[in-house]
Design a protein around this motif. Structure first.
Motif, PDB file in Angstrom:
ATOM      1  N   HIS A  11       0.804  -1.220   0.000  1.00 53.72           N
ATOM      2  CA  HIS A  11       0.000   0.000   0.000  1.00 53.72           C
ATOM      3  C   HIS A  11       0.841   1.276   0.000  1.00 53.72           C
ATOM      4  O   HIS A  11       0.338   2.356   0.292  1.00 53.72           O
ATOM      5  CB  HIS A  11      -0.957   0.006   1.172  1.00 53.72           C
ATOM      6  CG  HIS A  11      -0.289  -0.122   2.521  1.00 53.72           C
ATOM      7  ND1 HIS A  11       1.048  -0.095   2.719  1.00 53.72           N
ATOM      8  CD2 HIS A  11      -0.819  -0.274   3.747  1.00 53.72           C
ATOM      9  CE1 HIS A  11       1.319  -0.235   3.993  1.00 53.72           C
ATOM     10  NE2 HIS A  11       0.207  -0.349   4.642  1.00 53.72           N
TER      11      HIS A  11
ATOM     12  N   TRP B 242      -4.546   5.203   2.349  1.00 50.63           N
ATOM     13  CA  TRP B 242      -4.688   3.859   2.919  1.00 50.63           C
ATOM     14  C   TRP B 242      -5.018   3.973   4.414  1.00 50.63           C
ATOM     15  O   TRP B 242      -4.267   4.587   5.176  1.00 50.63           O
ATOM     16  CB  TRP B 242      -3.384   3.089   2.734  1.00 50.63           C
ATOM     17  CG  TRP B 242      -3.460   1.650   3.116  1.00 50.63           C
ATOM     18  CD1 TRP B 242      -3.127   1.126   4.326  1.00 50.63           C
ATOM     19  CD2 TRP B 242      -3.890   0.559   2.306  1.00 50.63           C
ATOM     20  NE1 TRP B 242      -3.314  -0.226   4.321  1.00 50.63           N
ATOM     21  CE2 TRP B 242      -3.785  -0.603   3.087  1.00 50.63           C
ATOM     22  CE3 TRP B 242      -4.344   0.450   1.005  1.00 50.63           C
ATOM     23  CZ2 TRP B 242      -4.127  -1.862   2.605  1.00 50.63           C
ATOM     24  CZ3 TRP B 242      -4.682  -0.805   0.539  1.00 50.63           C
ATOM     25  CH2 TRP B 242      -4.570  -1.939   1.330  1.00 50.63           C
TER      26      TRP B 242
ATOM     27  N   HIS C 239      -0.582   4.104  -2.047  1.00 48.98           N
ATOM     28  CA  HIS C 239      -1.924   4.579  -1.694  1.00 48.98           C
ATOM     29  C   HIS C 239      -1.823   5.573  -0.537  1.00 48.98           C
ATOM     30  O   HIS C 239      -1.647   5.185   0.607  1.00 48.98           O
ATOM     31  CB  HIS C 239      -2.819   3.403  -1.298  1.00 48.98           C
ATOM     32  CG  HIS C 239      -2.929   2.359  -2.361  1.00 48.98           C
ATOM     33  ND1 HIS C 239      -3.742   2.515  -3.459  1.00 48.98           N
ATOM     34  CD2 HIS C 239      -2.324   1.156  -2.500  1.00 48.98           C
ATOM     35  CE1 HIS C 239      -3.644   1.443  -4.230  1.00 48.98           C
ATOM     36  NE2 HIS C 239      -2.782   0.607  -3.672  1.00 48.98           N
TER      37      HIS C 239
END
Length: 167
Positions: free
Chosen positions: A88, A94, A91
Motif C-alpha cells: 500500500h 490507505w 496509496h
C-alpha cells in the motif's frame, strides 16, 4: 522431500481463498445497487412519508452501509491475514487499521459489526412495532442478545488468552 512438497502445496492453497474475497467485492456491488434502490424509494416518498417511515428509511441506509463496511473489513483483513500482504505504499489514503488487524481483531470487529447490524434491525422493528408481530420481535431481541453475549464472550476469551500468553 515429500514433506517439503506437501508443505509447499499446503501453503499455496491459501490462494484458494482469493476468489472468496473477490466474491465479497461483488457482494458490495450488489449492496450498492440495493442502496440506490432504497435511496430512490426514500427520496421519491419523502414528502408523503411519516416521521417513522423517514427514520426507517435512514436506518435502512445505515444498515446497508454497515454491511458494506463489514464486507470491506473481511475482504482486506482476511486477505492480508490469510493470503498475501498488500503493498500500500502507493496509496496515500490507505486506512491505518488495514494491515494491522490480526485475526483476533478481525473477529472482534466482525462481531461488533454484526451486533450493530442486529441492533439496527431491532430498532427498525421497534419503529414499526404495531406492524411487527410479537413472535418476530421476540426472535429479533433473542438473536440480538445472542450476538451481544457472543461478542462479550469472544472478547473475554481473547483477553484471557492474551494474558495467558504474556506470562
Amino acid at each position: 522431500m515429500i514433506e517439503q512438497v506437501f508443505e509447499r502445496v499446503l501453503f499455496a492453497c491459501r490462494w484458494l481463498l482469493a476468489p472468496f474475497y473477490a466474491a465479497l467485492g461483488i457482494g458490495i456491488v450488489v449492496l450498492l445497487v440495493k442502496l440506490f434502490q432504497e435511496l430512490a424509494h426514500f427520496v421519491l416518498h419523502m414528502w408523503s412519508a411519516t416521521e417513522s417511515q423517514i427514520i426507517l428509511g435512514v436506518l435502512t441506509l445505515v444498515d446497508l452501509s454497515f454491511t458494506a463496511s463489514l464486507l470491506i473489513i473481511v475482504m482486506f483483513s482476511g486477505y492480508e491475514n490469510f493470503v498475501s500482504k498488500i503493498d500500500h505504499t502507493d496509496h496515500k489514503d490507505w486506512p491505518e487499521w488495514m494491515g494491522t488487524i490480526d485475526f483476533t481483531g478481525l473477529k472482534l470487529k466482525l462481531m461488533s459489526s454484526i451486533v450493530a447490524i442486529s441492533a439496527i434491525s431491532l430498532l427498525k422493528a421497534f419503529m414499526d412495532i404495531k406492524a411487527t408481530p410479537d413472535r418476530e420481535l421476540y426472535w429479533l431481541v433473542g438473536l440480538h442478545m445472542v450476538f451481544v453475549v457472543s461478542g462479550i464472550l469472544m472478547a473475554l476469551t481473547d483477553r484471557i488468552a492474551a494474558g495467558h500468553h504474556d506470562k
